[in-house]
Design a protein around this motif. Structure first.
Motif, short mmCIF file in Angstrom:
data_model
loop_
_atom_site.label_atom_id
_atom_site.label_comp_id
_atom_site.label_asym_id
_atom_site.label_seq_id
_atom_site.Cartn_x
_atom_site.Cartn_y
_atom_site.Cartn_z
N GLU A 270 0.83 -1.21 0.00
CA GLU A 270 0.00 0.00 0.00
C GLU A 270 0.87 1.26 0.00
O GLU A 270 0.57 2.22 -0.72
N ALA A 271 1.92 1.22 0.80
CA ALA A 271 2.82 2.37 0.83
C ALA A 271 3.52 2.56 -0.51
O ALA A 271 3.69 3.69 -0.98
N ALA A 272 3.91 1.46 -1.12
CA ALA A 272 4.56 1.54 -2.43
C ALA A 272 3.60 2.09 -3.47
O ALA A 272 4.00 2.85 -4.36
N CYS A 273 2.31 1.71 -3.36
CA CYS A 273 1.31 2.23 -4.31
C CYS A 273 1.13 3.73 -4.13
O CYS A 273 0.97 4.47 -5.12
N GLU A 274 1.13 4.20 -2.90
CA GLU A 274 1.01 5.64 -2.66
C GLU A 274 2.23 6.38 -3.21
O GLU A 274 2.11 7.47 -3.77
N LYS A 275 3.39 5.77 -3.04
CA LYS A 275 4.60 6.40 -3.55
C LYS A 275 4.62 6.43 -5.08
O LYS A 275 5.20 7.34 -5.69
N THR B 59 2.57 -4.98 -8.65
CA THR B 59 1.80 -6.17 -8.27
C THR B 59 2.37 -6.72 -6.96
O THR B 59 3.60 -6.84 -6.82
N ASP B 60 1.49 -7.05 -5.99
CA ASP B 60 2.00 -7.58 -4.72
C ASP B 60 2.04 -9.11 -4.75
O ASP B 60 1.67 -9.75 -5.73
N VAL B 61 2.51 -9.70 -3.65
CA VAL B 61 2.69 -11.15 -3.60
C VAL B 61 1.37 -11.91 -3.70
O VAL B 61 1.35 -13.09 -4.09
N ASP B 62 0.26 -11.26 -3.34
CA ASP B 62 -1.05 -11.90 -3.41
C ASP B 62 -1.77 -11.63 -4.74
O ASP B 62 -2.93 -12.01 -4.91
N GLY B 63 -1.08 -10.94 -5.66
CA GLY B 63 -1.68 -10.67 -6.95
C GLY B 63 -2.43 -9.37 -7.05
O GLY B 63 -3.01 -9.06 -8.10
N GLN B 64 -2.48 -8.59 -5.96
CA GLN B 64 -3.11 -7.28 -6.05
C GLN B 64 -2.29 -6.37 -6.98
O GLN B 64 -1.07 -6.47 -7.02
N VAL B 65 -3.00 -5.49 -7.66
CA VAL B 65 -2.35 -4.63 -8.65
C VAL B 65 -2.77 -3.18 -8.42
O VAL B 65 -3.94 -2.88 -8.20
N CYS B 66 -1.79 -2.29 -8.47
CA CYS B 66 -2.10 -0.86 -8.45
C CYS B 66 -1.35 -0.20 -9.59
O CYS B 66 -0.36 -0.73 -10.10
N GLY B 67 -1.85 0.94 -9.99
CA GLY B 67 -1.20 1.63 -11.09
C GLY B 67 -1.59 3.09 -11.14
O GLY B 67 -2.58 3.51 -10.54
N PHE C 170 -6.42 -2.45 -9.43
CA PHE C 170 -6.96 -3.23 -10.54
C PHE C 170 -6.87 -4.71 -10.24
O PHE C 170 -6.17 -5.13 -9.31
N ARG C 171 -7.54 -5.51 -11.07
CA ARG C 171 -7.50 -6.97 -10.88
C ARG C 171 -6.26 -7.60 -11.47
O ARG C 171 -5.72 -8.58 -10.93
N THR C 172 -5.80 -7.06 -12.59
CA THR C 172 -4.64 -7.63 -13.28
C THR C 172 -3.77 -6.51 -13.85
O THR C 172 -4.26 -5.39 -14.08
N PRO C 173 -2.49 -6.78 -14.10
CA PRO C 173 -1.64 -5.77 -14.76
C PRO C 173 -2.17 -5.37 -16.13
O PRO C 173 -2.09 -4.21 -16.52
N ALA C 174 -2.73 -6.35 -16.87
CA ALA C 174 -3.26 -6.04 -18.20
C ALA C 174 -4.43 -5.06 -18.10
O ALA C 174 -4.55 -4.13 -18.90
N GLU C 175 -5.30 -5.29 -17.11
CA GLU C 175 -6.43 -4.37 -16.92
C GLU C 175 -5.93 -2.98 -16.54
O GLU C 175 -6.45 -1.97 -17.03
N LEU D 233 -5.67 2.54 -17.79
CA LEU D 233 -4.94 3.80 -17.64
C LEU D 233 -4.70 4.46 -19.00
O LEU D 233 -4.79 5.69 -19.13
N ARG D 234 -4.39 3.67 -20.00
CA ARG D 234 -4.21 4.22 -21.35
C ARG D 234 -5.53 4.80 -21.89
O ARG D 234 -5.56 5.88 -22.47
N ARG D 235 -6.62 4.05 -21.69
CA ARG D 235 -7.91 4.51 -22.18
C ARG D 235 -8.35 5.79 -21.48
O ARG D 235 -8.86 6.72 -22.10
N GLN D 236 -8.14 5.85 -20.16
CA GLN D 236 -8.51 7.05 -19.42
C GLN D 236 -7.76 8.28 -19.92
O GLN D 236 -8.35 9.36 -20.05
N ALA D 237 -6.49 8.11 -20.18
CA ALA D 237 -5.69 9.24 -20.68
C ALA D 237 -6.21 9.70 -22.04
O ALA D 237 -6.41 10.90 -22.27
N ASP D 238 -6.45 8.74 -22.94
CA ASP D 238 -6.95 9.09 -24.27
C ASP D 238 -8.31 9.79 -24.19
O ASP D 238 -8.55 10.80 -24.86
#
Length: 201
Positions: free
Chosen positions: A8-13, A74-82, A148-153, A158-163
């Motif tokens: 969580e801290a890494a995601c905030e950073k 991505t964390d050890v449990d598969g959680q993803v932030c971006g 997010f659920r996956t890195p691909a998502e 994030l790309r779609r939101q920017a566009d």
């Protein structure tokens, strides 16, 4: 990979490390004084504007180049932030001023050139100001970390939101430029220019 509260801290950073940069890349004006009035008329499409003078013509080809580079963890449990990370470059592929070859005396040439340089200034000023305003707005809208659920998502979202955010902003920029250019080519503007040209010795 990082787990627990460390993730969580890494995601905030991550948000503080993301790059959101918008720059205006100017280019010199190219000059062409070799074209005749009838050629400039064809180039300008002057038939659509009864006030448009063909003694001079400014043609600009604006460009917007977007590079989106999402930052994803991505964390050890598969959680993803971006978070979005992007660079948007505004500029020109061409910036051309034509003065009719029939303009031989320096006074009339100077008057017409000043008018065309007003058009150049509108292009440059709008893009320069837009770069500052767009960067601030994109930071507000895209600068927060999301989960997010996956890195691909994460990457696709994030790309779609920017566009989707940038496209209408660029349209508004174009509409503002067109409106200001029309003011320069208004009936009143050309009447003023004609009066100055008649005053030339």
């Amino acid at each position: 990979m990082i787990g627990g509260t460390g993730f969580e801290a890494a995601c905030e950073k991550l948000a503080s490390e993301a790059v959101i940069r918008v720059v205006f890349e100017d280019r010199p004006v190219s000059r062409d004084d070799s074209r005749q009035l009838d050629v400039l008329k064809r180039l300008s499409g002057a038939g659509t504007n009864p006030y448009h003078s063909v003694l001079g013509l400014t043609q600009a080809e604006p460009t917007a180049s977007l590079d989106v580079m999402p930052r994803i963890l991505t964390d050890v449990d598969g959680q993803v932030c971006g978070v979005s990370s992007l660079r948007l470059r505004l500029g020109f592929s061409a910036l051309q001023v034509y003065l009719a070859s029939e303009l031989r005396d320096s006074c009339r040439r100077r008057m017409v050139e000043e008018h065309e340089l007003e058009h150049v200034a509108v292009w440059r000023n709008h893009l320069r100001v837009a770069a500052r305003m767009l960067e601030a707005r994109l930071r507000r809208k895209l600068g927060e970390t999301a989960y997010f659920r996956t890195p691909a998502e994460a990457d696709e979202t994030l790309r779609r939101q920017a566009d989707q955010l940038i496209a209408p902003l660029l349209k508004n920029l174009k509409d503002g430029i067109v409106a200001d250019q029309q003011q320069i080519d208004s009936a009143a503007s050309y009447q003023y220019l004609e009066g100055r040209l008649r005053a030339c010795p």
